[in-house]
Design a protein around this motif. Sequence first.
Motif, PDB file in Angstrom:
ATOM      1  N   HIS A  12     -23.826  47.482  24.281  1.00  0.00           N
ATOM      2  CA  HIS A  12     -23.432  45.790  24.427  1.00  0.00           C
ATOM      3  C   HIS A  12     -22.819  44.647  23.848  1.00  0.00           C
ATOM      4  O   HIS A  12     -21.536  44.228  24.081  1.00  0.00           O
ATOM      5  CB  HIS A  12     -25.112  44.601  24.333  1.00  0.00           C
ATOM      6  N   LYS A 181     -38.509  43.518  33.229  1.00  0.00           N
ATOM      7  CA  LYS A 181     -37.006  42.717  32.427  1.00  0.00           C
ATOM      8  C   LYS A 181     -36.586  41.756  33.751  1.00  0.00           C
ATOM      9  O   LYS A 181     -35.696  41.724  34.439  1.00  0.00           O
ATOM     10  CB  LYS A 181     -36.585  43.472  31.961  1.00  0.00           C
ATOM     11  N   LYS A 182     -36.308  40.265  33.173  1.00  0.00           N
ATOM     12  CA  LYS A 182     -35.734  39.328  34.180  1.00  0.00           C
ATOM     13  C   LYS A 182     -34.365  38.552  33.676  1.00  0.00           C
ATOM     14  O   LYS A 182     -34.814  38.280  32.387  1.00  0.00           O
ATOM     15  CB  LYS A 182     -37.270  38.846  34.964  1.00  0.00           C
ATOM     16  N   PRO A 183     -33.706  38.024  33.784  1.00  0.00           N
ATOM     17  CA  PRO A 183     -32.354  37.650  33.878  1.00  0.00           C
ATOM     18  C   PRO A 183     -32.935  36.601  33.699  1.00  0.00           C
ATOM     19  O   PRO A 183     -34.228  35.588  33.684  1.00  0.00           O
ATOM     20  CB  PRO A 183     -31.802  37.277  35.271  1.00  0.00           C
ATOM     21  N   THR A 185     -32.351  32.645  32.544  1.00  0.00           N
ATOM     22  CA  THR A 185     -31.114  31.536  32.988  1.00  0.00           C
ATOM     23  C   THR A 185     -31.285  30.437  32.056  1.00  0.00           C
ATOM     24  O   THR A 185     -32.526  29.661  32.396  1.00  0.00           O
ATOM     25  CB  THR A 185     -31.111  31.498  34.110  1.00  0.00           C
ATOM     26  N   LYS A 189     -27.745  29.658  34.581  1.00  0.00           N
ATOM     27  CA  LYS A 189     -26.333  30.805  34.031  1.00  0.00           C
ATOM     28  C   LYS A 189     -26.938  31.547  33.416  1.00  0.00           C
ATOM     29  O   LYS A 189     -28.621  31.178  32.853  1.00  0.00           O
ATOM     30  CB  LYS A 189     -25.640  29.997  32.632  1.00  0.00           C
ATOM     31  N   GLU A 190     -27.275  32.786  33.649  1.00  0.00           N
ATOM     32  CA  GLU A 190     -28.092  34.293  33.140  1.00  0.00           C
ATOM     33  C   GLU A 190     -27.295  33.912  31.542  1.00  0.00           C
ATOM     34  O   GLU A 190     -26.020  34.483  31.285  1.00  0.00           O
ATOM     35  CB  GLU A 190     -27.743  35.289  34.481  1.00  0.00           C
ATOM     36  N   GLU A 193     -32.086  38.104  28.139  1.00  0.00           N
ATOM     37  CA  GLU A 193     -32.633  39.758  29.545  1.00  0.00           C
ATOM     38  C   GLU A 193     -34.344  38.753  28.582  1.00  0.00           C
ATOM     39  O   GLU A 193     -34.669  39.329  27.559  1.00  0.00           O
ATOM     40  CB  GLU A 193     -32.264  40.808  29.391  1.00  0.00           C
ATOM     41  N   TYR A 206     -27.786  37.328  24.973  1.00  0.00           N
ATOM     42  CA  TYR A 206     -26.300  38.005  25.212  1.00  0.00           C
ATOM     43  C   TYR A 206     -25.584  36.893  24.661  1.00  0.00           C
ATOM     44  O   TYR A 206     -25.192  35.780  24.114  1.00  0.00           O
ATOM     45  CB  TYR A 206     -25.547  37.697  27.043  1.00  0.00           C
ATOM     46  N   GLU A 237     -36.104  31.068  33.648  1.00  0.00           N
ATOM     47  CA  GLU A 237     -35.839  29.578  34.203  1.00  0.00           C
ATOM     48  C   GLU A 237     -35.466  28.497  32.936  1.00  0.00           C
ATOM     49  O   GLU A 237     -36.910  27.483  33.033  1.00  0.00           O
ATOM     50  CB  GLU A 237     -35.150  28.889  35.497  1.00  0.00           C
TER      51      GLU A 237
END
Length: 241
Positions: A12, A181-183, A185, A189-190, A193, A206, A237
């Motif tokens: 990344h 693994k889940k986003p 947010t 907005k994401e 992770e 990120y 979320e």
Amino acid sequence: HGPEMMCTGGGHAPPAINNSVACGALHAAVGPCQVALTTCNAGNTPLNAAGCLAAFEVCNLAFQIPYEATGLNPYDMRIKCKVRPLCYDFSAEHTFLNDKTVRQQLGAKKAWGSCNMAVNMLFKADFMKNFHQDLLPVLSADVDVLIYAGDQDFICNWLGNEKWTLAFEWPHKAEFNAASKKPFTVGGKEVGELRHYGNFHFLRVYQGGHMVPKDQPEAALGMLNALMDGSLKTTAESVLV
């Protein structure tokens, strides 16, 4: 995971080193570093303490010095190291926090400095010790534990942080490792992770460096809100407040 982060950017961040020979040498240095780390963490005898100091020297010589030689910021692989030793210009903070009126209002008796390297060096023997076991009573008390890392940080890179959370021996290790693994947010907005099970959470943020609140303030506030209100356990979320 220093060599992997330097040579691949962890998938990344921009790689700091693109030379295959240099990367091979970095990977070869992992073994001696691990030997020193094992000695350091094998007990609390003078021999172990000597091993901790040796690990500090061996591992830093192997990984930290080659990284610093690139001129990049170890706290954010995207940018150059501007002002040593911390790579950031803290002159504005220095001026503000040492203002006479500010010091009086804070009740500060001494001048502010961004980092006291003399004090820092007194902790050399502690830098290489494992302290993850101290989380066991915290988790057992059903307190939420969040481990987070920005994916642009080299010094405390997300690869190593994720690996130790997966290797961590606790009653729900298997469930945590099996969790997908889940986003994560914030406000739709994401921004990261997330992997979690029960009250143990790991979040890769990120485009965040070592100082996630500086680089990604909304993501930082969102993860703090989610940690404090308990929603990390039930959702990925977060709502900004």
